[in-house]
Design a protein around this motif. Structure first.
Motif, PDB file in Angstrom:
ATOM      1  N   MET A  27      33.836  -1.672   0.986  1.00 48.18           N
ATOM      2  CA  MET A  27      32.532  -2.125   1.429  1.00 48.18           C
ATOM      3  C   MET A  27      31.441  -1.561   0.545  1.00 48.18           C
ATOM      4  SD  MET A  27      32.144  -2.222   5.474  1.00 48.18           S
ATOM      5  CE  MET A  27      32.989  -0.662   5.661  1.00 48.18           C
ATOM      6  N   THR A  28      30.977  -2.352  -0.383  1.00 46.67           N
ATOM      7  CA  THR A  28      29.930  -1.842  -1.256  1.00 46.67           C
ATOM      8  C   THR A  28      28.724  -2.755  -1.279  1.00 46.67           C
ATOM      9  OG1 THR A  28      31.362  -2.767  -2.941  1.00 46.67           O
ATOM     10  CG2 THR A  28      31.231  -0.377  -2.810  1.00 46.67           C
ATOM     11  N   ASP A  29      28.883  -3.955  -0.739  1.00 44.16           N
ATOM     12  CA  ASP A  29      27.760  -4.874  -0.653  1.00 44.16           C
ATOM     13  C   ASP A  29      26.742  -4.352   0.360  1.00 44.16           C
ATOM     14  OD1 ASP A  29      26.118  -7.064  -0.391  1.00 44.16           O
ATOM     15  OD2 ASP A  29      27.462  -8.032   1.055  1.00 44.16           O
ATOM     16  N   PRO A  30      25.454  -4.248  -0.046  1.00 44.15           N
ATOM     17  CA  PRO A  30      24.451  -3.659   0.854  1.00 44.15           C
ATOM     18  C   PRO A  30      24.373  -4.356   2.211  1.00 44.15           C
ATOM     19  CG  PRO A  30      23.480  -4.235  -1.273  1.00 44.15           C
ATOM     20  CD  PRO A  30      24.913  -4.625  -1.335  1.00 44.15           C
ATOM     21  N   LYS A  31      24.515  -5.687   2.214  1.00 42.92           N
ATOM     22  CA  LYS A  31      24.457  -6.403   3.490  1.00 42.92           C
ATOM     23  C   LYS A  31      25.595  -5.987   4.407  1.00 42.92           C
ATOM     24  CE  LYS A  31      21.889 -10.641   2.981  1.00 42.92           C
ATOM     25  NZ  LYS A  31      21.947 -12.022   2.538  1.00 42.92           N
ATOM     26  N   ALA A  32      26.798  -5.888   3.817  1.00 41.45           N
ATOM     27  CA  ALA A  32      27.953  -5.474   4.622  1.00 41.45           C
ATOM     28  C   ALA A  32      27.729  -4.074   5.162  1.00 41.45           C
ATOM     29  CB  ALA A  32      29.219  -5.525   3.774  1.00 41.45           C
ATOM     30  N   LEU A  33      27.122  -3.213   4.344  1.00 39.40           N
ATOM     31  CA  LEU A  33      26.876  -1.846   4.800  1.00 39.40           C
ATOM     32  C   LEU A  33      25.890  -1.826   5.965  1.00 39.40           C
ATOM     33  CD1 LEU A  33      26.735   0.024   1.390  1.00 39.40           C
ATOM     34  CD2 LEU A  33      28.486   0.191   3.154  1.00 39.40           C
ATOM     35  N   THR A  34      24.824  -2.642   5.858  1.00 45.02           N
ATOM     36  CA  THR A  34      23.863  -2.707   6.957  1.00 45.02           C
ATOM     37  C   THR A  34      24.544  -3.175   8.230  1.00 45.02           C
ATOM     38  OG1 THR A  34      22.278  -3.402   5.293  1.00 45.02           O
ATOM     39  CG2 THR A  34      21.597  -3.589   7.593  1.00 45.02           C
ATOM     40  N   ARG A  35      25.350  -4.227   8.093  1.00 44.72           N
ATOM     41  CA  ARG A  35      26.023  -4.752   9.281  1.00 44.72           C
ATOM     42  C   ARG A  35      26.974  -3.716   9.858  1.00 44.72           C
ATOM     43  NH1 ARG A  35      27.037 -10.389   6.232  1.00 44.72           N
ATOM     44  NH2 ARG A  35      24.914 -11.145   6.464  1.00 44.72           N
ATOM     45  N   ALA A  36      27.716  -3.045   8.973  1.00 45.41           N
ATOM     46  CA  ALA A  36      28.629  -1.999   9.462  1.00 45.41           C
ATOM     47  C   ALA A  36      27.847  -0.930  10.207  1.00 45.41           C
ATOM     48  CB  ALA A  36      29.393  -1.392   8.289  1.00 45.41           C
ATOM     49  N   ALA A  37      26.672  -0.562   9.652  1.00 42.24           N
ATOM     50  CA  ALA A  37      25.862   0.476  10.299  1.00 42.24           C
ATOM     51  C   ALA A  37      25.400   0.018  11.678  1.00 42.24           C
ATOM     52  CB  ALA A  37      24.659   0.828   9.421  1.00 42.24           C
ATOM     53  N   ILE A  38      25.051  -1.266  11.797  1.00 42.31           N
ATOM     54  CA  ILE A  38      24.621  -1.779  13.105  1.00 42.31           C
ATOM     55  C   ILE A  38      25.766  -1.690  14.116  1.00 42.31           C
ATOM     56  CG2 ILE A  38      23.950  -3.875  14.355  1.00 42.31           C
ATOM     57  CD1 ILE A  38      22.375  -4.707  11.850  1.00 42.31           C
ATOM     58  N   ILE A  39      26.949  -2.139  13.699  1.00 44.03           N
ATOM     59  CA  ILE A  39      28.087  -2.116  14.619  1.00 44.03           C
ATOM     60  C   ILE A  39      28.403  -0.683  15.040  1.00 44.03           C
ATOM     61  CG2 ILE A  39      30.541  -2.629  14.860  1.00 44.03           C
ATOM     62  CD1 ILE A  39      30.106  -4.922  12.845  1.00 44.03           C
ATOM     63  N   LEU A  40      28.435   0.222  14.053  1.00 40.45           N
ATOM     64  CA  LEU A  40      28.764   1.619  14.370  1.00 40.45           C
ATOM     65  C   LEU A  40      27.714   2.224  15.306  1.00 40.45           C
ATOM     66  CD1 LEU A  40      29.894   2.732  10.805  1.00 40.45           C
ATOM     67  CD2 LEU A  40      31.354   2.512  12.814  1.00 40.45           C
ATOM     68  N   THR A  41      26.436   1.848  15.105  1.00 38.47           N
ATOM     69  CA  THR A  41      25.376   2.373  15.967  1.00 38.47           C
ATOM     70  C   THR A  41      25.558   1.895  17.404  1.00 38.47           C
ATOM     71  OG1 THR A  41      23.907   2.285  14.065  1.00 38.47           O
ATOM     72  CG2 THR A  41      22.879   2.594  16.206  1.00 38.47           C
ATOM     73  N   VAL A  42      25.922   0.609  17.554  1.00 43.88           N
ATOM     74  CA  VAL A  42      26.139   0.097  18.910  1.00 43.88           C
ATOM     75  C   VAL A  42      27.281   0.855  19.589  1.00 43.88           C
ATOM     76  CG1 VAL A  42      26.821  -1.917  20.262  1.00 43.88           C
ATOM     77  CG2 VAL A  42      25.198  -2.173  18.392  1.00 43.88           C
ATOM     78  N   ILE A  43      28.373   1.103  18.855  1.00 40.08           N
ATOM     79  CA  ILE A  43      29.494   1.837  19.457  1.00 40.08           C
ATOM     80  C   ILE A  43      29.043   3.226  19.903  1.00 40.08           C
ATOM     81  CG2 ILE A  43      31.808   2.747  19.103  1.00 40.08           C
ATOM     82  CD1 ILE A  43      32.134   0.751  16.828  1.00 40.08           C
ATOM     83  N   ALA A  44      28.361   3.937  18.985  1.00 39.10           N
ATOM     84  CA  ALA A  44      27.947   5.307  19.309  1.00 39.10           C
ATOM     85  C   ALA A  44      26.975   5.312  20.489  1.00 39.10           C
ATOM     86  CB  ALA A  44      27.310   5.963  18.083  1.00 39.10           C
ATOM     87  N   THR A  45      26.074   4.333  20.522  1.00 37.86           N
ATOM     88  CA  THR A  45      25.099   4.266  21.621  1.00 37.86           C
ATOM     89  C   THR A  45      25.806   3.969  22.941  1.00 37.86           C
ATOM     90  OG1 THR A  45      23.605   3.304  19.995  1.00 37.86           O
ATOM     91  CG2 THR A  45      22.881   3.290  22.277  1.00 37.86           C
ATOM     92  N   GLY A  46      26.726   3.012  22.912  1.00 35.62           N
ATOM     93  CA  GLY A  46      27.458   2.671  24.137  1.00 35.62           C
ATOM     94  C   GLY A  46      28.250   3.856  24.656  1.00 35.62           C
ATOM     95  N   LEU A  47      28.942   4.563  23.762  1.00 37.12           N
ATOM     96  CA  LEU A  47      29.684   5.755  24.179  1.00 37.12           C
ATOM     97  C   LEU A  47      28.719   6.792  24.756  1.00 37.12           C
ATOM     98  CD1 LEU A  47      32.332   6.349  21.355  1.00 37.12           C
ATOM     99  CD2 LEU A  47      32.756   5.655  23.703  1.00 37.12           C
ATOM    100  N   GLY A  48      27.579   6.978  24.071  1.00 33.36           N
ATOM    101  CA  GLY A  48      26.590   7.949  24.543  1.00 33.36           C
ATOM    102  C   GLY A  48      26.110   7.606  25.943  1.00 33.36           C
ATOM    103  N   ARG A  49      25.863   6.321  26.193  1.00 36.72           N
ATOM    104  CA  ARG A  49      25.414   5.898  27.519  1.00 36.72           C
ATOM    105  C   ARG A  49      26.451   6.257  28.586  1.00 36.72           C
ATOM    106  NH1 ARG A  49      24.903   5.603  31.776  1.00 36.72           N
ATOM    107  NH2 ARG A  49      24.237   4.005  33.249  1.00 36.72           N
ATOM    108  N   LEU A  50      27.725   6.024  28.271  1.00 38.99           N
ATOM    109  CA  LEU A  50      28.772   6.319  29.255  1.00 38.99           C
ATOM    110  C   LEU A  50      28.868   7.815  29.527  1.00 38.99           C
ATOM    111  CD1 LEU A  50      31.638   3.935  28.135  1.00 38.99           C
ATOM    112  CD2 LEU A  50      30.247   3.760  30.184  1.00 38.99           C
TER     113      LEU A  50
END
Lengths: 250, 332
Positions: A1-24
């Protein structure tokens, strides 16, 4: 994963996971899904994923232009630029955490077959915790003693906490799940409660105070485990809030 | 990178900021709307049961997936193929057996083992040995055996049978793969590993591999969790229980139940005891099949190794696991 767009999208997905876990992990919500001892592993995972999200968002821009690399093999369902399309699915359960009410398993998950089988795992272990002074017992301890040790009936008043699985003539069925790892492996415990007043509504939590009515002496051993043969005559039924630990652990 | 941004770039950055803000507001609104629209639906009944199981499997798997992905990323970033080759015997059948034994020493969980196996293959380990490790690690590690002993108090023979049947499954599948799996193409995995070794610092490679494996495997895991939750909620257990008395059929049935339920290998022994209408052999099959092949594992394998691989590997593993459990069940 080196394309900047893919990195942004990956960061969004990872943030949602971390936030959801944090909420629980705030409060007791995670205990509706996994056993309480998962708190630390889940917290570490949430931190690790949040760290990875930060790294993905900010850590890769040191002139790495091998973006041409990762063009999808069709077999893997890669989107253009290296982020696998399937990765978006990861958002679903963790976004649901923000959308749906966070509830443990309830009456609709109780299947009548296999009920109370959790006590067979303790067949050769005596109930370790004697009832507290006010008779408070876990449902697992109570059902274990009734089923596994019919020679020693449960004496005196007991206080049992669970949710109402079903209303019946002259009472209701009190239920609680026993969970080993997560809700997918939970097994129901069911006890019949005799109660003349209006029973609490289905899925309401209640603490039942009452005495055990031993099953008829001619009850076959394999039938002792069935809910209709594990009977408590209630002297009081108190509707309560859902406990912090909705499940019992073996 | 050291150039000062020109006017055009500044404008572009501002555009991006505006877009990000609009997106954030939109997402918040969508969540609030969905909350009031879907909240009541998932508050009771079967939708609630489905959602609880779906979230539970996804959440429960995360720590194990993170652990597995950390290990797989360490392999990708810090272990050279030469070092891996030194650890394993050169003869491939021997390598398969060693990989089976390694499964005992490295407590893994099935979710974590898949990306690790993928990186092992990327690092040049023979596919058959990596796959044996994949099957052995979640099934025969000490944690799982201890849980099994707790679930079957006073029956150490169940623990032994489980250990034997699972190890046999892992090694037999590995040996069969040596013969039939040669035509399977793992070069994408190896190419990716080679390409990744050629770029960036080690820690950048580590983070890149971790993000890739987590997103890839995790996405499929969620698909597996959704299917498993659906089947748990939809299929009445009375149907399954009715099949308990049917000899070899009952063994296959509980094997299929293991595929569907997706129970963690640490918990499956406790679930196995609840199938009271089934023979001990059928319950053993449940415990041997579960860590080797279930819906979430198949989904993970599709993500890591590809669809074609999973189509061949899942039925093979299932058949071998049921056979091994049937043989080991004779001693129960």
């Amino acid at each position: 994963m080196t394309d900047p767009k893919a990195l942004t999208r990956a960061a969004i997905i990872l943030t949602v996971i971390a936030t959801g876990l944090g909420r629980l992990l705030l409060g007791d919500a995670y205990r509706s899904y996994v056993r309480p001892s998962m708190f630390v592993p889940l917290l570490l995972s949430a931190l690790a994923i949040a760290g990875l999200a930060l790294w993905t968002a900010f850590g890769f821009d040191d002139g790495d232009d091998a973006a041409a690399g990762e063009h999808g093999h069709e077999d893997h369902g890669h989107a253009h630029g290296g982020l696998p399309r399937i990765a978006w699915w990861l958002i679903v359960p963790f976004a649901c955490v923000a959308i749906v009410p966070l509830r443990p398993l309830g009456s609709s998950s109780v299947r009548s077959s296999g009920a109370n089988q959790a006590v067979t795992q303790r067949a050769e272990r005596p109930v370790e915790d004697p009832p507290a002074a006010d008779g408070t017992m876990s449902l697992l301890d109570f059902v274990s003693q009734v089923v596994n040790d019919p020679a020693h009936p449960v004496d005196g008043e007991v206080r049992l906490t669970g949710f109402v699985q079903a209303q019946q003539d002259g009472g209701f069925v009190l239920a609680r799940f026993v969970m080993t790892c997560c809700a997918a492996d939970a097994q129901p415990l069911l006890v019949t409660v005799l109660w003349d007043d209006e029973p609490p509504p289905k899925d309401a939590w209640a603490t039942v105070t009452g005495t055990h009515l031993p099953a008829a002496a001619d009850t076959a051993p394999e039938e002792r485990i069935e809910a209709e043969n594990i009977v408590v005559e209630a002297s009081s039924v108190e509707v309560i809030d859902q406990p912090a630990d909705p499940y019992e652990t073996p | 990178m050291t150039d000062l941004p020109g006017d055009g770039e500044l404008a572009e950055e501002q555009d991006a900021d505006v877009r990000a803000m609009v997106l954030a507001v939109l997402v918040t609104v969508v969540v609030l709307v969905l909350r009031s629209a879907l909240g009541p639906t998932f508050a009771a009944g079967r939708p609630r049961a489905w959602m609880t199981v779906f979230i539970a499997i996804s959440v429960q798997a995360m720590p194990f997936l993170v652990l597995g992905v950390t290990l797989s990323a360490l392999i990708a970033a810090f272990v050279s193929p030469a070092a891996l080759a030194r650890v394993l015997p050169r003869r491939r059948p021997a390598a398969v057996v060693v990989a089976g034994g390694a499964g005992f020493a490295l407590p893994g969980c099935e979710c974590g083992a898949v990306p690790v196996a993928g990186r092992l293959i990327g690092g040049g380990v023979p596919a058959a040995a990596a796959l044996t490790f994949l099957l052995a690690a979640p099934a025969i590690n000490p944690i799982v055996l201890a849980a099994t002993a707790t679930a079957f108090p006073g029956h150490p023979e169940v623990v032994l049978a489980r250990f034997g049947a699972s190890l046999a499954t892992a090694i037999v599948v590995g040996l069969i793969w040596l013969r039939i799996g040669d035509d399977h193409d793992f070069t994408p995995l190896i190419e990716r590993a080679t390409r990744s070794r050629a770029t960036g610092s080690r820690w950048a490679r580590f983070a890149d591999a971790a993000a890739h494996d987590l997103l890839h495997a995790g996405g499929w895991l969620v698909v597996g969790a959704a299917v498993a939750a659906t089947i748990q909620v939809v299929v009445p257990t009375s149907v399954v229980d009715a099949l308990g008395g049917l000899g070899i059929v009952s063994v296959i049935v509980l094997g299929l139940v293991a595929v569907v339920l997706c129970t963690c290998s640490e918990a499956d022994a406790f679930v196995a005891t609840s199938f009271t209408s089934f023979t001990p052999t059928a319950r053993l099959a449940f415990m041997v099949v579960g860590p080797a092949v279930d819906l979430k594992l198949i989904a993970l394998q599709v993500g890591t190794f590809g669809r074609r691989f999973a189509r061949a590997f899942a039925p093979l593993t299932f058949a071998v696991a049921v056979a091994c459990a049937t043989i080991a069940g004779r001693f129960l």
